[in-house]
Design an enzyme around this catalytic site. Structure first.
Site, mmCIF file in Angstrom:
data_model
loop_
_atom_site.group_PDB
_atom_site.id
_atom_site.type_symbol
_atom_site.label_atom_id
_atom_site.label_comp_id
_atom_site.label_asym_id
_atom_site.label_seq_id
_atom_site.Cartn_x
_atom_site.Cartn_y
_atom_site.Cartn_z
ATOM 1 N N TYR A 160 0.877 -1.203 -0.048
ATOM 2 C CA TYR A 160 0.035 -0.028 0.052
ATOM 3 C C TYR A 160 0.798 1.044 0.149
ATOM 4 O O TYR A 160 1.687 1.429 0.776
ATOM 5 C CB TYR A 160 -0.991 0.077 1.204
ATOM 6 N N HIS B 114 -1.937 -11.897 1.192
ATOM 7 C CA HIS B 114 -2.679 -11.063 0.121
ATOM 8 C C HIS B 114 -3.402 -11.750 -0.839
ATOM 9 O O HIS B 114 -4.479 -11.571 -1.152
ATOM 10 C CB HIS B 114 -1.810 -9.734 -0.154
ATOM 11 N N SER C 84 -13.946 -3.242 2.272
ATOM 12 C CA SER C 84 -15.069 -2.478 1.483
ATOM 13 C C SER C 84 -16.493 -2.680 1.856
ATOM 14 O O SER C 84 -17.314 -2.954 1.077
ATOM 15 C CB SER C 84 -14.801 -2.886 0.152
ATOM 16 N N GLY D 293 -18.813 -0.667 0.176
ATOM 17 C CA GLY D 293 -19.132 -0.694 -1.401
ATOM 18 C C GLY D 293 -17.929 0.333 -1.781
ATOM 19 O O GLY D 293 -18.472 1.181 -2.848
ATOM 20 N N ARG D 294 -16.824 0.469 -1.363
ATOM 21 C CA ARG D 294 -16.103 1.605 -1.879
ATOM 22 C C ARG D 294 -16.521 2.890 -1.794
ATOM 23 O O ARG D 294 -16.302 3.843 -2.799
ATOM 24 C CB ARG D 294 -15.336 1.110 -3.319
ATOM 25 N N GLY D 295 -17.421 3.142 -0.660
ATOM 26 C CA GLY D 295 -18.029 4.521 -0.447
ATOM 27 C C GLY D 295 -19.451 4.660 -1.340
ATOM 28 O O GLY D 295 -20.151 5.479 -0.781
ATOM 29 N N GLY E 10 -24.084 6.814 -0.133
ATOM 30 C CA GLY E 10 -24.816 7.570 -0.728
ATOM 31 C C GLY E 10 -24.203 9.074 -0.948
ATOM 32 O O GLY E 10 -24.906 9.832 -1.659
#
Length: 322
Positions: free
Chosen positions: A55, A131, A210, A213-215, A219
């Site tokens: 990362y 990983h 996640s 949902g990755r943001g 909403g």
């Protein structure tokens, strides 16, 4: 903060913190903001932190930058953190056509562990993940090498990420596996048919990444477009057409949230948290305000009817995960 126990007796905060986005994938890195979020996480009891050797390709310092970032807080708070990191994916060139390769040979396992320990400024990793499975190395060889790290005192627990049920079986037969980390959320349910029941039969904990949902499930992404260093620009679910179609999912989540007087993201997290006491999601953020919102999701308790209503949303998703 509630505590939950993953396989092999590893007790962690009921909600963890995914640290990847502090150094890559979701826009430019901001070290000061990220450090403030890490310190606030400790104040809130979010002490299960997740990083990886690779990362940081877009952050200062390139690959490995995320581990170095965490080291600045770990220096004074190591015993307060349950630290998880990973190996198996190696960075090549941050801006090259091929940025990563998979290498989980035993010699790479040992080398990458030592490198991570040095970057993190610690003598131990609490949970060390494979990983991704190396297609050129039998998983028994990789996990065997990870078991050697446990024997050496460098690693306390072994985990695997994004494995099949068959791979999990083989890994666990080689060395006891504490946790399997996979994407799991209202709109990503791939682990449920095979990996989830296998993990539970073996006594392996679940660490969903996640979970928001990755943001998307917050909403907050309505009408946005993604480009440049934002990894969502390369994900089918986030192209313009699919985003528009998937808005119906957020609308359903928002309706449940409105009934509780909370935010959609808190409902999405509550759905994951209520999947079982062996489930510890690691929502990622680099901002204190979002961290606080995520923690508040622990106080949202969905009814059986609401869970059933949310369960059906995955069938409506437009676009593949990758």
């Amino acid at each position: 903060m509630e505590q939950r126990t993953l396989g092999q007796g590893l007790t962690v905060s009921a909600q963890g913190l995914g640290c990847m986005g502090m150094s890559q994938s979701y826009g430019e890195a901001d070290e000061a903001t990220s450090l403030a979020t890490l310190r606030r996480a400790l104040e809130l009891g979010v002490s299960f932190w997740d990083t990886a050797n690779v990362y940081g390709d877009t952050g200062p310092g390139g690959f490995g930058a995320n581990e170095r970032l965490l080291s600045q807080v770990l220096a004074d708070h190591r015993d307060e953190v349950t630290l998880a990191t990973k190996m198996g994916i190696e960075g090549i060139v941050p801006d090259g056509p091929t940025r990563f390769r998979i290498d989980a040979r035993p010699e790479a396992v040992h080398r990458r562990c030592d490198e991570s320990l040095e970057r993190l400024g610690t003598d131990r990793i609490d949970l060390y993940y494979l990983h991704r499975v190396d297609p050129d190395t039998p998983i028994e060889e990789t996990i065997g090498a990870m078991g050697e790290l446990v024997a050496a005192g460098k690693v306390r627990h072994v985990g695997v990420s994004e494995v099949t049920a068959e791979q999990l079986e083989r890994a666990h037969a080689t060395h006891p596996i504490t946790a399997v980390q996979s994407e799991w959320s209202l709109w990503t349910r791939d682990i449920e048919p095979e990996v989830l029941p296998t993990a539970r039969r073996l006594g392996v904990g679940l660490v969903p990444f996640s979970p928001l949902g990755r943001g998307f499930l917050t909403g907050a992404l309505s009408g946005q477009s993604f480009e440049g260093r934002d990894s969502r620009a390369r994900m089918p679910r986030f192209n313009e057409e699919n985003l528009e179609a998937n808005q119906a999912i957020v609308d359903e989540v928002r309706a449940v949230a409105d009934a509780h007087g909370v935010r959609p993201g808190q409902v999405a997290l509550a759905w994951v948290q209520q999947q079982g006491d062996d489930v510890v999601p690691i929502p990622g953020t680099k901002r204190t305000a979002y961290l606080e919102q995520n923690v508040a999701g622990l106080d949202v308790h969905l009814t059986a009817d609401e869970v059933e209503r949310l369960d059906g949303l995955a069938a409506q998703v437009a676009g593949a995960r990758y």
